[in-house]
Design a protein around this motif. Structure first.
Motif, mmCIF file in Angstrom:
data_model
loop_
_atom_site.group_PDB
_atom_site.id
_atom_site.type_symbol
_atom_site.label_atom_id
_atom_site.label_comp_id
_atom_site.label_asym_id
_atom_site.label_seq_id
_atom_site.Cartn_x
_atom_site.Cartn_y
_atom_site.Cartn_z
ATOM 1 N N VAL A 33 32.300 -108.090 9.726
ATOM 2 C CA VAL A 33 32.781 -109.364 10.249
ATOM 3 C C VAL A 33 31.940 -109.750 11.466
ATOM 4 N N PHE A 34 31.263 -110.880 11.377
ATOM 5 C CA PHE A 34 30.495 -111.412 12.502
ATOM 6 C C PHE A 34 31.358 -112.402 13.283
ATOM 7 N N GLY A 35 31.130 -112.460 14.589
ATOM 8 C CA GLY A 35 31.840 -113.445 15.395
ATOM 9 C C GLY A 35 31.513 -113.282 16.863
ATOM 10 N N ALA A 36 31.871 -114.294 17.643
ATOM 11 C CA ALA A 36 31.793 -114.174 19.100
ATOM 12 C C ALA A 36 32.832 -113.159 19.562
ATOM 13 N N PRO A 37 32.623 -112.511 20.707
ATOM 14 C CA PRO A 37 33.596 -111.523 21.167
ATOM 15 C C PRO A 37 35.023 -112.054 21.187
ATOM 16 N N ARG A 38 35.219 -113.298 21.618
ATOM 17 C CA ARG A 38 36.565 -113.867 21.681
ATOM 18 C C ARG A 38 37.176 -113.967 20.295
ATOM 19 N N HIS A 39 36.378 -114.388 19.303
ATOM 20 C CA HIS A 39 36.904 -114.527 17.948
ATOM 21 C C HIS A 39 37.226 -113.158 17.330
ATOM 22 N N LEU A 40 36.384 -112.181 17.586
ATOM 23 C CA LEU A 40 36.668 -110.832 17.079
ATOM 24 C C LEU A 40 37.952 -110.286 17.681
ATOM 25 N N ASP A 41 38.168 -110.549 18.970
ATOM 26 C CA ASP A 41 39.405 -110.102 19.615
ATOM 27 C C ASP A 41 40.618 -110.810 19.021
ATOM 28 N N LEU A 42 40.503 -112.118 18.781
ATOM 29 C CA LEU A 42 41.618 -112.868 18.219
ATOM 30 C C LEU A 42 42.008 -112.351 16.835
ATOM 31 N N ALA A 43 40.984 -111.900 16.086
ATOM 32 C CA ALA A 43 41.241 -111.399 14.734
ATOM 33 C C ALA A 43 41.558 -109.907 14.716
ATOM 34 N N GLY A 44 41.528 -109.252 15.857
ATOM 35 C CA GLY A 44 41.808 -107.821 15.906
ATOM 36 C C GLY A 44 40.747 -106.972 15.247
ATOM 37 N N ILE A 45 39.501 -107.435 15.266
ATOM 38 C CA ILE A 45 38.395 -106.700 14.642
ATOM 39 C C ILE A 45 37.735 -105.825 15.707
ATOM 40 N N ALA A 46 37.722 -104.534 15.483
ATOM 41 C CA ALA A 46 37.118 -103.605 16.437
ATOM 42 C C ALA A 46 36.288 -102.575 15.677
ATOM 43 N N GLY A 47 35.496 -101.819 16.427
ATOM 44 C CA GLY A 47 34.711 -100.759 15.814
ATOM 45 C C GLY A 47 33.491 -101.287 15.079
ATOM 46 N N PRO A 48 32.874 -100.443 14.263
ATOM 47 C CA PRO A 48 31.614 -100.812 13.595
ATOM 48 C C PRO A 48 31.768 -101.950 12.595
ATOM 49 N N ARG A 49 32.989 -102.254 12.174
ATOM 50 C CA ARG A 49 33.177 -103.360 11.233
ATOM 51 C C ARG A 49 32.876 -104.702 11.884
ATOM 52 N N GLY A 50 33.052 -104.810 13.183
ATOM 53 C CA GLY A 50 32.810 -106.055 13.897
ATOM 54 C C GLY A 50 31.402 -106.124 14.449
ATOM 55 N N ARG A 51 30.752 -107.259 14.270
ATOM 56 C CA ARG A 51 29.392 -107.469 14.782
ATOM 57 C C ARG A 51 29.368 -108.753 15.608
ATOM 58 N N GLU A 52 28.943 -108.639 16.853
ATOM 59 C CA GLU A 52 28.824 -109.834 17.689
ATOM 60 C C GLU A 52 27.548 -110.597 17.352
ATOM 61 N N TRP A 53 27.639 -111.926 17.383
ATOM 62 C CA TRP A 53 26.436 -112.731 17.208
ATOM 63 C C TRP A 53 25.444 -112.408 18.328
ATOM 64 N N PRO A 54 24.166 -112.304 18.011
ATOM 65 C CA PRO A 54 23.184 -112.076 19.091
ATOM 66 C C PRO A 54 23.064 -113.311 19.971
ATOM 67 N N MET A 55 22.630 -113.112 21.190
ATOM 68 C CA MET A 55 22.363 -114.201 22.128
ATOM 69 C C MET A 55 20.889 -114.163 22.513
ATOM 70 N N PRO A 56 20.115 -115.235 22.279
ATOM 71 C CA PRO A 56 20.560 -116.505 21.712
ATOM 72 C C PRO A 56 20.953 -116.362 20.243
ATOM 73 N N PHE A 57 21.733 -117.317 19.775
ATOM 74 C CA PHE A 57 22.299 -117.276 18.431
ATOM 75 C C PHE A 57 21.194 -117.121 17.385
ATOM 76 N N ASP A 58 21.396 -116.175 16.478
ATOM 77 C CA ASP A 58 20.392 -115.871 15.459
ATOM 78 C C ASP A 58 21.112 -115.396 14.207
ATOM 79 N N LEU A 59 20.750 -115.957 13.069
ATOM 80 C CA LEU A 59 21.387 -115.597 11.805
ATOM 81 C C LEU A 59 20.725 -114.409 11.116
ATOM 82 N N ALA A 60 19.640 -113.902 11.661
ATOM 83 C CA ALA A 60 18.907 -112.829 10.995
ATOM 84 C C ALA A 60 19.784 -111.606 10.698
ATOM 85 N N PRO A 61 20.622 -111.120 11.637
ATOM 86 C CA PRO A 61 21.452 -109.949 11.314
ATOM 87 C C PRO A 61 22.424 -110.211 10.161
#
Length: 390
Positions: A33-61
């Motif tokens: 699951v990709f998302g901004a830190p705030r969105h991952l927190d809202l969805a309760g996504i933690a651990g290796p399943r959650g991936r933060e978008w890189p800054m600056p924003f990049d779709l490569a990952p």
């Protein structure tokens, strides 16, 4: 047809509780699951399943995981000032599916009772506040997404500087969630402390008559940064009428001076490149681009035509406001063409072009009333010969 590997899921401040069953199911089935830190927190996504978008924003990952079960969390409606459009643009239609949630604009309109189709909706979190210049006027309404908690105060300061201090500002924080807070203030005297995520609704009902930029062609000359080299208001209005701007069309403005023609072209929905040989005038053009919030739609190019035109996006229309010559005209690609002349030599060229190629040839002679001793008289401006083709 194989199942889409990517789910684009809109989430709001109420987190998992606000997600409909289809969105929850797509989120539960995602391996990553990709998302901004705030969105991952809202969805309760933690651990290796959650991936933060890189800054600056990049779709490569995200693209590196093509074919796996992936979800991307975005704010509200993914395709209204959201990341959905950027993601979908680099994927085939069958690779993704979207699960939108009510966006901030919809939530704000619902709180205020505003008809959303009658409101200007702007994403100003990564855009200049000057984008509001053609929007705000007496009676106008707008909803703006802002970058952080300090932005409402900066917006209020900008409104006051534009003579729009009577604008009513409705500051809406964390809409749709348990931290939601809605407060009102005038731009003049704004003193609220705010926290992100924040949106501000602007109501121009109480602005004085004549506030804001007028619509149509022919803004006052003093609206622009210039050194005297500017297509004057009345001539500019006639020039733009001949050019006929349309949404999304590209203008080449050759011999731009202040860039005033390009500015008004862009304010009417187009895009423009302004070519100017003098570096000091490039600075004025750049100031006008910033002042009218046209970054991304208009750019200044230091150089001389036709050499500077190589490699530019093909134009839908071309305006030659200075330095017209037979060599330049012959080098221009097919497009609607308007050329203004003030010298006898350029006028002779336009008369010859009209004779050989047709189009419209117009002489513009303007006079303004001015003091004449103790009375008044007509003071003529320099006449302009205008050729438009086809």
């Amino acid at each position: 047809m194989p199942e889409p590997w990517l789910s684009i899921i809109g989430i709001q401040e109420d987190g998992l509780a606000g997600l409909p069953p289809a969105s929850r199911d797509a989120l539960d089935r995602a391996e990553i699951v990709f998302g901004a830190p705030r969105h991952l927190d809202l969805a309760g996504i933690a651990g290796p399943r959650g991936r933060e978008w890189p800054m600056p924003f990049d779709l490569a990952p995200l693209l590196a995981l093509r074919g796996q079960g992936v979800a991307a969390l975005v704010s509200g409606d993914p395709f209204w000032h959201g990341a959905g459009g950027s993601i979908a643009a680099v994927l085939d239609p069958g690779e993704w599916r979207a699960f939108p949630a009510p966006g901030t604009f919809s939530l704000a309109a619902a709180r205020l009772g505003w008809r959303l189709e009658e409101v200007a909706c702007l994403g100003l979190h990564a855009a200049p506040l000057a984008r509001l210049r053609p929007v705000m006027a007496r009676g106008a309404r707008a909803i703006c997404l802002l970058r952080d908690g300090s932005a409402p105060a900066a917006l209020a300061e900008w409104l006051v500087a534009q003579g729009l201090g009577a604008t009513r500002m409705v500051v809406m924080e964390a809409l749709g969630g348990p931290r939601e807070r809605i407060r009102q203030a005038r731009a003049q005297g704004f003193a609220l402390d705010c926290a992100a995520p924040v949106a501000v609704a602007l109501d121009g009902t109480d602005l004085p008559p004549g506030a804001g930029l007028p619509r149509g062609f022919g803004l006052p000359d003093d609206s622009f940064a210039h050194d005297g080299q500017i297509t004057r208001r009345s001539v500019r209005a006639m020039t733009l009428a001949a050019l006929g701007p349309r949404e999304g069309e590209m203008l080449w403005d050759i011999g731009g001076g202040s860039g005033s023609v390009s500015v008004e072209w862009c304010l009417n929905g187009g895009r423009a490149v302004t070519v100017e040989p003098r570096a000091d005038r490039i600075a004025n053009i750049a100031a006008n681009i910033e002042g009218f919030g046209l970054a991304g739609r208009m750019r200044a190019l230091h150089g001389s035509a036709p050499e500077a035109l190589a490699g530019l996006t093909p134009p839908d229309a071309i305006f030659v406001g200075g330095g017209a010559s037979a060599t330049l005209i012959d080098a221009l690609p097919p497009a609607r063409l308007v050329v203004n002349a003030v010298t006898l030599e350029t006028e002779a060229l336009l008369i010859a072009l009209h004779a050989t190629r047709g189009g419209n040839l117009t002489r513009i002679a303007l006079e303004e009333a001015a003091p004449l001793g103790r009375m008044r008289g007509w003071t003529p401006a320099r006449s302009v010969t205008q050729w438009s083709w086809p």
